[in-house]
Design a protein around this motif. Structure first.
Motif, PDB file in Angstrom:
ATOM      1  N   ASP A 128       1.305  -0.920  -0.030  1.00  0.00           N
ATOM      2  CA  ASP A 128      -0.317   0.438   0.171  1.00  0.00           C
ATOM      3  C   ASP A 128       1.260   0.913   0.233  1.00  0.00           C
ATOM      4  N   GLY A 129       0.466   2.337  -0.651  1.00  0.00           N
ATOM      5  CA  GLY A 129       1.263   3.150  -0.670  1.00  0.00           C
ATOM      6  C   GLY A 129       0.578   4.153  -1.573  1.00  0.00           C
ATOM      7  N   PRO A 130       1.520   5.232  -2.334  1.00  0.00           N
ATOM      8  CA  PRO A 130       0.795   6.641  -2.403  1.00  0.00           C
ATOM      9  C   PRO A 130       0.997   6.423  -4.081  1.00  0.00           C
ATOM     10  N   HIS A 131       0.357   6.759  -4.884  1.00  0.00           N
ATOM     11  CA  HIS A 131       0.025   6.632  -6.518  1.00  0.00           C
ATOM     12  C   HIS A 131      -1.233   6.945  -6.858  1.00  0.00           C
ATOM     13  N   TYR A 132      -1.188   7.051  -8.455  1.00  0.00           N
ATOM     14  CA  TYR A 132      -2.397   8.312  -9.166  1.00  0.00           C
ATOM     15  C   TYR A 132      -3.963   7.755  -8.464  1.00  0.00           C
ATOM     16  N   ASP A 133      -5.154   8.631  -8.137  1.00  0.00           N
ATOM     17  CA  ASP A 133      -5.604   8.343  -7.988  1.00  0.00           C
ATOM     18  C   ASP A 133      -6.700   9.408  -8.437  1.00  0.00           C
TER      19      ASP A 133
ATOM     20  N   GLU B 198       2.648  12.434 -13.081  1.00  0.00           N
ATOM     21  CA  GLU B 198       1.419  13.735 -12.862  1.00  0.00           C
ATOM     22  C   GLU B 198       1.483  14.276 -11.429  1.00  0.00           C
ATOM     23  N   GLY B 199       1.727  15.614 -11.111  1.00  0.00           N
ATOM     24  CA  GLY B 199       1.773  16.095  -9.882  1.00  0.00           C
ATOM     25  C   GLY B 199       2.632  16.579  -9.099  1.00  0.00           C
ATOM     26  N   PRO B 200       3.042  17.688  -8.001  1.00  0.00           N
ATOM     27  CA  PRO B 200       4.385  17.566  -7.429  1.00  0.00           C
ATOM     28  C   PRO B 200       5.715  17.092  -8.060  1.00  0.00           C
ATOM     29  N   GLN B 201       6.421  17.561  -8.845  1.00  0.00           N
ATOM     30  CA  GLN B 201       7.397  16.770  -9.160  1.00  0.00           C
ATOM     31  C   GLN B 201       8.466  16.370  -8.105  1.00  0.00           C
ATOM     32  N   GLU B 202       8.393  17.123  -7.042  1.00  0.00           N
ATOM     33  CA  GLU B 202       9.398  17.100  -5.624  1.00  0.00           C
ATOM     34  C   GLU B 202       9.228  15.712  -5.200  1.00  0.00           C
ATOM     35  N   GLN B 203       7.937  15.787  -5.368  1.00  0.00           N
ATOM     36  CA  GLN B 203       6.791  13.612  -4.690  1.00  0.00           C
ATOM     37  C   GLN B 203       7.098  12.635  -5.894  1.00  0.00           C
ATOM     38  N   MET B 204       8.230  13.276  -6.885  1.00  0.00           N
ATOM     39  CA  MET B 204       8.168  11.900  -8.026  1.00  0.00           C
ATOM     40  C   MET B 204       8.866  10.530  -7.249  1.00  0.00           C
ATOM     41  N   ARG B 205       8.115   9.690  -7.505  1.00  0.00           N
ATOM     42  CA  ARG B 205       8.601   8.285  -7.252  1.00  0.00           C
ATOM     43  C   ARG B 205       9.857   8.077  -8.210  1.00  0.00           C
ATOM     44  N   PRO B 206      10.883   8.193  -7.753  1.00  0.00           N
ATOM     45  CA  PRO B 206      12.373   8.131  -8.805  1.00  0.00           C
ATOM     46  C   PRO B 206      12.049   6.033  -9.528  1.00  0.00           C
TER      47      PRO B 206
ATOM     48  N   THR C 225      -2.083  12.365  -7.872  1.00  0.00           N
ATOM     49  CA  THR C 225       0.079  12.274  -7.922  1.00  0.00           C
ATOM     50  C   THR C 225      -0.002  11.228  -8.188  1.00  0.00           C
ATOM     51  N   GLY C 226       0.961  10.602  -9.162  1.00  0.00           N
ATOM     52  CA  GLY C 226       2.190   9.829  -8.991  1.00  0.00           C
ATOM     53  C   GLY C 226       2.317   9.559 -10.849  1.00  0.00           C
ATOM     54  N   TRP C 227       2.608   8.277 -11.536  1.00  0.00           N
ATOM     55  CA  TRP C 227       2.931   7.584 -12.562  1.00  0.00           C
ATOM     56  C   TRP C 227       1.383   7.784 -13.131  1.00  0.00           C
ATOM     57  N   ILE C 228       1.798   6.958 -15.153  1.00  0.00           N
ATOM     58  CA  ILE C 228       0.415   7.022 -15.042  1.00  0.00           C
ATOM     59  C   ILE C 228       0.848   6.506 -16.827  1.00  0.00           C
ATOM     60  N   VAL C 229       0.565   5.984 -17.072  1.00  0.00           N
ATOM     61  CA  VAL C 229       0.843   5.533 -18.934  1.00  0.00           C
ATOM     62  C   VAL C 229       0.069   6.558 -18.968  1.00  0.00           C
TER      63      VAL C 229
END
Length: 465
Positions: A382-387, A410-418, A393-397
């Protein structure tokens, strides 16, 4: 006897696949691959069967989404006395035949429908199944009087006994079917009146446009519209044929089969003790006095982003807040992909490439977000993802072509999952029915078990038409 789909489209060795995969971790298999969580599927199937049973309705499982025997069994339920199915290809019916014969041997009533208006070229293969399973076990759809005419011409030695037909009624989706008040329905009724081989078994409709709903209330309104439209078609048909005057009190009721996953799953809302639920239950009970109402649906065992977008049920049950009904935790299918390249500065938002395009994920959009799949938080449980209903905020195709999928942040870049080159990701696809098409088998995990990452089974997917 003409060869069947298993002859033309042989499956790989199930034993060899199990030897290769079972016991491995998802992380260690080659991508792309399609992962099914058996625990989620079991729960979704159980919820559907419990709801229809509580409402006094029968249920007909559509097998086109998954095309597997294992999931068909879960849809019907282990203790079911009857096996009601609908399939979109003759291949699906032929591949189910060994299991259906087992069901017959166990004393279960078996009834399967070929889910398109029947074509002359499909008759020979359907007749083989009908001869094998017994009279009235295979039903066909009609929505034109010529369907009845060529069924009447089928030799009795080819398809013995009566042929049950189901009339497709169009309640606004405008795919197959005819409106209740159409002259074409009257023509079918008159043709069936004098028929010798065919008889009316039921009326069927598919509420495909219910995918556009956005709340439980809208889904239930679509359900009532669907049921009213099908009931109208049945009444008009019986009036034309005069059957409403001649039917005895003990005559078998004409079946009204309604559904699409948003409307079918919406009946789970009716188990709540609210005034709205009571009104819809009363409506269903009233129709059920004159007809035999059944629900049908197909994608509900695995769900997908499209179904999530309908919000046909709340995310949690109002009466049982810990019971999930329609949330990301109820999506039972995920696509394993691998990061092929990284483009952190190519556009105004970070991007990455996955080796999975439209032939893996499909090209169908989803109304709730601008993409073709959502990257899950896996390997975290469980964790943050695009909702689409939350942080967005999160990665989408975000873009897709045949072999390539472009992930966009998608969303703030400072929160980006590397991300890293070669990293494995699990993606929730938009439409599960399409996402499975180019896979020959599913890798099955079970989140109810101690290690939800371990592959525990292989489900072969049927091929052909």
């Amino acid at each position: 006897m003409s060869p069947t789909a298993p002859f033309f489209y042989p499956s790989p060795s199930e034993a060899a696949l199990k030897l290769h995969y079972i016991g491995k971790s998802i992380q260690d298999v080659e991508a792309p691959a399609l992962i099914i969580d058996a625990a989620v599927v079991r729960r979704n199937c159980r919820l559907m069967l419990e709801a229809t049973d509580a409402l006094g309705l029968s249920f007909r499982a559509h097998v086109k989404t998954h095309k597997t025997t294992q999931l068909s069994k879960l849809q019907v339920g282990e203790d079911a006395k009857s096996v009601k199915l609908v399939a979109s290809t003759v291949s699906e019916i032929e591949n189910l035949l060994p299991w259906l014969l087992e069901c017959k041997a166990d004393g279960k009533d078996v009834n399967i429908l070929y889910g398109l208006p029947v074509t002359p070229s499909s008759i020979a293969r359907l007749a083989v199944v009908a001869r094998t399973l017994g009279e009235c076990s295979v039903g066909v759809f009609v929505d034109h009087p010529d369907h009845v005419k060529f069924l009447e011409a089928v030799d009795a030695s080819t398809w013995p006994g009566h042929i049950p037909v189901w009339i497709n009624i169009d309640v606004g989706y405008h795919r197959e079917g005819i409106p209740a008040q159409s002259a074409q329905l009257a023509d079918i009724a008159y043709t069936l009146t004098s028929a010798k081989r065919t008889h009316l078994a039921g009326m069927y409709t598919h509420m495909g446009h219910s995918y556009g709903v956005s709340s439980p209330e809208e889904a239930l309104k679509s359900l009532s519209h669907e049921l009213e439209g099908l009931e109208e078609g049945a009444i008009e048909f019986l009036k034309i044929t005069g059957a409403h005057k001649t039917r005895s009190a003990n005559a078998e009721k004409v079946c009204l089969s309604i559904g699409a996953t948003p409307t079918a799953t919406s009946v789970q809302n009716l188990l709540e003790d609210t005034e709205g639920a009571k009104q819809y239950r009363a409506m269903i009970e009233k129709v059920n006095q004159s007809f035999a109402v059944e629900l049908h649906a197909g994608v509900y065992p695995v769900m997908d982003m499209q179904q999530l977008a309908t919000r046909a049920r709340p995310s949690q049950s109002p009466s049982s807040p810990t019971k999930s009904l329609l949330s990301f935790s109820d999506l039972g299918m995920r696509t394993l992909v691998e990061v092929a390249s990284l483009y952190p500065k190519r556009t105004e938002k970070p991007e990455a490439l996955i080796a999975a395009g439209s032939i893996v994920l499909g090209r169908e959009p989803c109304k709730s977000y601008p993409g073709w799949g959502v990257v899950s938080p896996w390997p975290l449980q469980d964790g943050p993802h695009y909702d689409p209903d939350g942080s967005r905020t999160g990665w989408i195709v975000g873009r897709i072509s045949q072999e390539h999928g472009v992930l966009t942040w998608e969303g703030p870049q400072e929160q980006m999952r590397p991300l890293e080159l070669g990293q494995k990701l699990l993606v929730w696809p938009n439409h599960a029915c399409i996402a499975g098409v180019n896979f020959g088998w599913y890798l099955v995990v079970d989140s109810d078990k101690p290690d939800p990452e371990t592959i525990r089974d292989i489900w072969l997917r049927w091929r052909g038409w």
